[in-house]
Design a protein around this motif. Structure first.
Motif, PDB file in Angstrom:
ATOM      1  N   MET A  52       0.935  -1.445  -0.123  1.00 30.18           N
ATOM      2  CA  MET A  52      -0.033  -0.088  -0.066  1.00 30.18           C
ATOM      3  C   MET A  52       0.700   1.216  -0.002  1.00 30.18           C
ATOM      4  SD  MET A  52      -3.122  -0.897   2.513  1.00 30.18           S
ATOM      5  CE  MET A  52      -3.657   0.795   2.606  1.00 30.18           C
ATOM      6  N   ALA A  53       1.974   1.321   0.874  1.00 36.34           N
ATOM      7  CA  ALA A  53       2.993   2.600   0.965  1.00 36.34           C
ATOM      8  C   ALA A  53       3.488   2.656  -0.436  1.00 36.34           C
ATOM      9  CB  ALA A  53       3.651   2.309   2.097  1.00 36.34           C
ATOM     10  N   LEU A  54       4.180   1.411  -0.938  1.00 37.61           N
ATOM     11  CA  LEU A  54       4.668   1.640  -2.202  1.00 37.61           C
ATOM     12  C   LEU A  54       3.909   2.275  -3.345  1.00 37.61           C
ATOM     13  CD1 LEU A  54       7.246  -1.248  -2.270  1.00 37.61           C
ATOM     14  CD2 LEU A  54       7.647   1.102  -1.616  1.00 37.61           C
ATOM     15  N   THR A  55       2.778   1.781  -3.573  1.00 36.98           N
ATOM     16  CA  THR A  55       1.822   2.107  -4.415  1.00 36.98           C
ATOM     17  C   THR A  55       1.203   3.695  -4.166  1.00 36.98           C
ATOM     18  OG1 THR A  55       0.689  -0.047  -4.462  1.00 36.98           O
ATOM     19  CG2 THR A  55      -0.636   1.634  -5.334  1.00 36.98           C
ATOM     20  N   PHE A  56       1.256   4.196  -3.144  1.00 35.34           N
ATOM     21  CA  PHE A  56       0.900   5.389  -2.688  1.00 35.34           C
ATOM     22  C   PHE A  56       2.002   6.283  -3.216  1.00 35.34           C
ATOM     23  CE2 PHE A  56       0.774   9.513  -0.102  1.00 35.34           C
ATOM     24  CZ  PHE A  56      -0.555   9.535   0.068  1.00 35.34           C
ATOM     25  N   TYR A  57       3.175   5.839  -2.664  1.00 34.62           N
ATOM     26  CA  TYR A  57       4.351   6.684  -3.240  1.00 34.62           C
ATOM     27  C   TYR A  57       4.605   6.646  -4.625  1.00 34.62           C
ATOM     28  CZ  TYR A  57       9.383   8.368  -2.748  1.00 34.62           C
ATOM     29  OH  TYR A  57      10.465   9.030  -2.758  1.00 34.62           O
ATOM     30  N   ALA A  58       4.183   5.596  -5.311  1.00 38.81           N
ATOM     31  CA  ALA A  58       4.376   5.576  -6.997  1.00 38.81           C
ATOM     32  C   ALA A  58       3.469   6.465  -7.538  1.00 38.81           C
ATOM     33  CB  ALA A  58       4.334   4.079  -7.208  1.00 38.81           C
ATOM     34  N   VAL A  59       2.215   6.415  -7.062  1.00 38.94           N
ATOM     35  CA  VAL A  59       1.165   7.358  -7.725  1.00 38.94           C
ATOM     36  C   VAL A  59       1.498   8.569  -7.437  1.00 38.94           C
ATOM     37  CG1 VAL A  59      -1.481   7.942  -7.630  1.00 38.94           C
ATOM     38  CG2 VAL A  59      -0.676   5.600  -7.443  1.00 38.94           C
ATOM     39  N   ALA A  60       1.832   8.889  -6.433  1.00 40.41           N
ATOM     40  CA  ALA A  60       2.429  10.344  -5.964  1.00 40.41           C
ATOM     41  C   ALA A  60       3.421  10.738  -7.015  1.00 40.41           C
ATOM     42  CB  ALA A  60       2.613  10.668  -4.340  1.00 40.41           C
ATOM     43  N   MET A  61       4.504   9.976  -7.089  1.00 41.79           N
ATOM     44  CA  MET A  61       5.692  10.344  -7.930  1.00 41.79           C
ATOM     45  C   MET A  61       5.333  10.539  -9.210  1.00 41.79           C
ATOM     46  SD  MET A  61       9.437   8.375  -7.797  1.00 41.79           S
ATOM     47  CE  MET A  61       8.691   6.968  -8.609  1.00 41.79           C
ATOM     48  N   ILE A  62       4.605   9.636  -9.849  1.00 47.26           N
ATOM     49  CA  ILE A  62       3.973   9.868 -11.359  1.00 47.26           C
ATOM     50  C   ILE A  62       3.184  10.987 -11.355  1.00 47.26           C
ATOM     51  CG2 ILE A  62       2.721   8.694 -13.021  1.00 47.26           C
ATOM     52  CD1 ILE A  62       3.272   5.940 -11.760  1.00 47.26           C
ATOM     53  N   SER A  63       2.441  11.500 -10.463  1.00 47.35           N
ATOM     54  CA  SER A  63       1.740  12.712 -10.540  1.00 47.35           C
ATOM     55  C   SER A  63       2.613  13.965 -10.537  1.00 47.35           C
ATOM     56  CB  SER A  63       0.857  12.778  -9.484  1.00 47.35           C
ATOM     57  OG  SER A  63      -0.091  11.804  -9.450  1.00 47.35           O
ATOM     58  N   GLY A  64       3.771  13.718  -9.933  1.00 45.65           N
ATOM     59  CA  GLY A  64       4.704  14.746 -10.019  1.00 45.65           C
ATOM     60  C   GLY A  64       5.250  15.210 -11.684  1.00 45.65           C
ATOM     61  N   ALA A  65       4.902  14.427 -12.451  1.00 44.45           N
ATOM     62  CA  ALA A  65       5.260  14.672 -13.840  1.00 44.45           C
ATOM     63  C   ALA A  65       4.249  14.432 -14.763  1.00 44.45           C
ATOM     64  CB  ALA A  65       6.381  13.491 -14.155  1.00 44.45           C
ATOM     65  N   ASN A  66       2.987  14.768 -14.338  1.00 50.26           N
ATOM     66  CA  ASN A  66       1.817  14.707 -15.038  1.00 50.26           C
ATOM     67  C   ASN A  66       1.683  15.511 -15.905  1.00 50.26           C
ATOM     68  OD1 ASN A  66       1.261  17.055 -13.725  1.00 50.26           O
ATOM     69  ND2 ASN A  66      -0.564  16.185 -12.331  1.00 50.26           N
ATOM     70  N   ASP A  67       2.472  16.846 -16.035  1.00 48.46           N
ATOM     71  CA  ASP A  67       2.195  17.526 -17.249  1.00 48.46           C
ATOM     72  C   ASP A  67       3.229  17.366 -18.160  1.00 48.46           C
ATOM     73  OD1 ASP A  67       4.577  17.992 -15.696  1.00 48.46           O
ATOM     74  OD2 ASP A  67       4.892  19.941 -15.981  1.00 48.46           O
ATOM     75  N   ILE A  68       4.313  16.492 -17.889  1.00 47.31           N
ATOM     76  CA  ILE A  68       5.018  15.971 -19.234  1.00 47.31           C
ATOM     77  C   ILE A  68       4.444  14.951 -19.669  1.00 47.31           C
ATOM     78  CG2 ILE A  68       7.308  14.854 -19.532  1.00 47.31           C
ATOM     79  CD1 ILE A  68       8.603  16.636 -17.408  1.00 47.31           C
ATOM     80  N   ILE A  69       3.803  14.064 -19.000  1.00 45.19           N
ATOM     81  CA  ILE A  69       3.012  12.932 -19.538  1.00 45.19           C
ATOM     82  C   ILE A  69       1.982  13.397 -20.431  1.00 45.19           C
ATOM     83  CG2 ILE A  69       1.662  10.918 -18.879  1.00 45.19           C
ATOM     84  CD1 ILE A  69       3.243  10.515 -16.284  1.00 45.19           C
ATOM     85  N   ALA A  70       0.963  14.488 -19.801  1.00 35.19           N
ATOM     86  CA  ALA A  70      -0.033  14.783 -20.582  1.00 35.19           C
ATOM     87  C   ALA A  70       0.678  15.469 -21.958  1.00 35.19           C
ATOM     88  CB  ALA A  70      -0.683  15.809 -19.622  1.00 35.19           C
ATOM     89  N   ASP A  71       1.684  16.076 -21.859  1.00 34.38           N
ATOM     90  CA  ASP A  71       2.241  16.877 -23.112  1.00 34.38           C
ATOM     91  C   ASP A  71       2.591  15.714 -24.192  1.00 34.38           C
ATOM     92  OD1 ASP A  71       3.319  19.101 -24.717  1.00 34.38           O
ATOM     93  OD2 ASP A  71       5.027  18.204 -24.170  1.00 34.38           O
ATOM     94  N   LYS A  72       3.534  14.684 -23.606  1.00 41.52           N
ATOM     95  CA  LYS A  72       4.001  13.810 -24.426  1.00 41.52           C
ATOM     96  C   LYS A  72       3.013  12.799 -25.043  1.00 41.52           C
ATOM     97  CE  LYS A  72       8.003  15.474 -24.151  1.00 41.52           C
ATOM     98  NZ  LYS A  72       8.798  16.110 -25.143  1.00 41.52           N
ATOM     99  N   PHE A  73       2.026  12.401 -24.308  1.00 43.98           N
ATOM    100  CA  PHE A  73       1.004  11.583 -24.828  1.00 43.98           C
ATOM    101  C   PHE A  73      -0.233  12.138 -25.300  1.00 43.98           C
ATOM    102  CE2 PHE A  73       3.860   8.905 -22.164  1.00 43.98           C
ATOM    103  CZ  PHE A  73       4.052   7.915 -22.760  1.00 43.98           C
ATOM    104  N   HIS A  74      -0.254  13.517 -25.345  1.00 44.64           N
ATOM    105  CA  HIS A  74      -1.523  14.189 -25.911  1.00 44.64           C
ATOM    106  C   HIS A  74      -2.732  13.871 -24.935  1.00 44.64           C
ATOM    107  CE1 HIS A  74       0.840  15.446 -29.166  1.00 44.64           C
ATOM    108  NE2 HIS A  74       1.135  14.198 -29.479  1.00 44.64           N
ATOM    109  N   ILE A  75      -2.585  13.961 -23.366  1.00 50.68           N
ATOM    110  CA  ILE A  75      -3.713  13.690 -22.450  1.00 50.68           C
ATOM    111  C   ILE A  75      -3.941  14.935 -21.825  1.00 50.68           C
ATOM    112  CG2 ILE A  75      -4.251  12.446 -20.595  1.00 50.68           C
ATOM    113  CD1 ILE A  75      -2.414  10.328 -21.320  1.00 50.68           C
ATOM    114  N   SER A  76      -5.253  15.318 -21.655  1.00 46.16           N
ATOM    115  CA  SER A  76      -5.465  16.434 -21.024  1.00 46.16           C
ATOM    116  C   SER A  76      -4.856  16.362 -19.651  1.00 46.16           C
ATOM    117  CB  SER A  76      -7.003  16.527 -20.696  1.00 46.16           C
ATOM    118  OG  SER A  76      -7.428  17.365 -19.834  1.00 46.16           O
ATOM    119  N   VAL A  77      -4.430  17.583 -18.965  1.00 52.09           N
ATOM    120  CA  VAL A  77      -3.739  17.797 -17.739  1.00 52.09           C
ATOM    121  C   VAL A  77      -4.684  17.460 -16.633  1.00 52.09           C
ATOM    122  CG1 VAL A  77      -2.515  19.374 -15.994  1.00 52.09           C
ATOM    123  CG2 VAL A  77      -1.920  19.148 -18.454  1.00 52.09           C
TER     124      VAL A  77
END
Length: 532
Positions: A398-423
């Motif tokens: 649970m802790a690792l999943t929470f940490y991973a989701v939060a860490m991926i969300s720290g790059a959500n603007d780059i992910i949205a830009d590269k994969f053409h997804i809404s921020v």
């Protein structure tokens, strides 16, 4: 005159020599031992036995990475000027010539382009910091999943959490020293978190920055914190941790001849110490190779820091990115307290202070919480396999999943830009995953652990699957199992053999990856003798 050879030579004739003097080193050591009694504790230290398992290397890698940090940090401190005095850049990087920058940014550029080996040492320092935090987090995860935090090692767990906090602050303070556009954005975010603290936030920010952001003293204060205060604190904590590990009996995994009262492994000197010395040079060499081949933190591309601007698509280092992700996806909950004209608590306060502080507090107090829930007050020198404690392993997932989701969300603007997804879609996806992901991970992990336990018990009861299919007289097919004993064995938490070569039924596999490193005999000994 020519010398004549003697007609005969006397053999075994003792030559006159001076009286043998006593060995001064031995005499001095004997006298020191008589006065200070150092031989007995030194002998017990050198003869101390440590278990040998690959997972124990994680903490040592963190220590060796910190040594590399100290060596490279001393080099950088000699050439770095922690001053925010504005100057006009006239250095080697032509794209910034004539630009007004701070003296700190100019000296960082000079280290990168004008000091021989400066860019290599800068990148070595940065990669060593990332490896230090990665190995420290992996070490804490190993302690958690194997139960190494149980009595009598609760203090070692708390020291590990303190090391994470000190490393977090050390990385953040060093991140802001170059005074480039990326580090300026990070300092601005940190100032926003400080200002969100009720009552004391304004005073904390003004004290650190010397007034309004960015001020003119923050780089100097961060340099003192990063180069002197925090390294001394980390060294002291490491010394305390090493002292505890030498004082206490080392923990080990269950296995043959291993009990709560003994340790099966190698003595500290000479073999164990030599292997750890070799590991240090391996860590140093790998970091040096990475620093020479892979670019990191190109500050000349970010430009100088500006209080009015923020770098687009800026992300901190991975161990800070989870906090940035929490700030991005947390709902805009602002609470207004009816005091006077109204006192508002901004939304940044909840993820940046409350949630982050709660995560650290929960991690530090988890040993006491588990001991109260399980009512286990005994001392444990044998570790546990994660499958044998499904609930704890599920909590860790649970802790690792929470940490991973939060860490991926720290790059959500780059992910949205590269994969053409809404921020906005990325933000809501992070919120939903942050709520639903941990309980789903807990359920799946617990079921996997129970399944692995069941499989181990089946092997103990019925034996190892041989892969041999036998047809019964009635036409059915069954697989032949090789029993481990004449009667079913109890489940003791050890690693259960599940292949025939583990119990001597088959020859061991030939060692080697691309080419074999050992010669495989072509014929049996009897056949060789007959050919002779």
């Amino acid at each position: 005159m020519s010398q004549t050879r003697p007609l005969f030579r006397l053999k075994n004739v003792a030559k006159p020599s001076k009286q043998r003097r006593p060995n001064r080193i031995i005499a001095a050591a004997a006298e020191a031992d008589q006065q200070y009694r150092v031989a007995t504790p030194l002998r017990s230290l050198l003869n101390k036995v440590f278990p040998d398992h690959w997972s124990f290397l994680l903490g040592e890698i963190a220590l060796f990475s910190f040594i590399v940090l100290l060596i490279s940090g001393v080099f950088l401190t000699i050439f770095f000027d922690p001053s925010m005095q504005p100057v006009t850049y006239h250095g080697s990087y032509t794209a910034l010539r004539g630009t007004e920058v701070s003296r700190a940014y100019e000296s960082a550029l000079d280290i990168s382009f004008d000091v021989r080996g400066g860019l290599f040492v800068r990148q070595l320092h940065h990669w060593a910091a990332l490896l230090f935090m990665a190995s420290l987090v992996a070490h804490l995860a190993r302690m958690f999943f194997t139960g190494a935090f149980r009595r009598p090692r609760e203090a070692s767990w708390i020291i590990g959490v303190v090391l994470f906090v000190l490393g977090f602050l050390e990385g953040w303070s060093g991140y802001g020293l170059p005074d480039d556009g990326l580090s300026g954005t990070g300092l601005h975010i940190a100032q926003g978190i400080m200002l969100s603290i009720p009552v004391a936030g304004t005073w904390i920010s003004a004290s650190l920055f010397g007034g309004e952001y960015p001020g003119d003293v923050i780089i100097t204060r961060l340099n003192v914190l990063h180069s002197f205060v925090l390294p001394v604190a980390v060294l002291g904590v490491f010394a305390l941790l090493i002292g505890l590990s030498l004082k206490q009996k080392p923990a080990q995994f269950p296995g043959p001849r291993r009990t709560e009262e003994n340790v099966v492994g190698e003595r500290l000197f000479p073999r164990y110490a030599m292997k750890r010395g070799g590991l240090f040079f391996i860590v140093f060499g790998v970091l040096a190779a990475i620093a020479g081949l892979l670019q990191i933190n190109p500050i000349w591309l970010y430009g100088p820091s500006s209080g009015a601007n923020a770098a687009s698509s800026s992300q901190p280092d991975w161990y800070v990115m989870f906090l940035d992700g929490l700030l991005r996806i947390f709902p805009p909950w602002q609470i207004t307290i009816p005091i006077g004209d109204g006192y508002s608590i901004p939304p940044v306060f909840w993820p940046g202070v409350v949630l982050f502080g709660g995560m650290l507090t929960a991690a530090a107090l988890y040993p006491q919480l588990e001991r109260r829930l399980t009512k286990d007050k005994g001392w444990h020198n044998l570790l546990q396999r994660p499958r044998d404690v499904p609930q704890r392993t599920g909590v860790g997932a649970m802790a690792l999943t929470f940490y991973a989701v939060a860490m991926i969300s720290g790059a959500n603007d780059i992910i949205a830009d590269k994969f053409h997804i809404s921020v906005n879609a990325m933000v809501w996806g992070g919120r939903i995953a942050l709520v639903l992901g941990p309980p789903i991970a807990y359920y799946i992990t617990v079921r996997i652990c129970l399944g692995l336990q069941q499989h181990d018990r089946e092997v103990l009861a019925h034996g190892i699957e041989t892969g041999i299919i036998r047809r019964s007289p009635n036409g059915g097919f069954v697989e032949v199992h090789q029993p481990l004993s004449d009667k079913p064995l109890p489940y003791a938490g050890w690693a259960v053999p599940k292949k025939m070569n583990r119990v001597g039924g088959l020859a061991p596999a030939v060692k080697g990856f691309f080419f074999p490193v050992e010669q495989v005999p072509d014929a049996k000994p009897r056949e060789v003798e007959s050919k002779r």
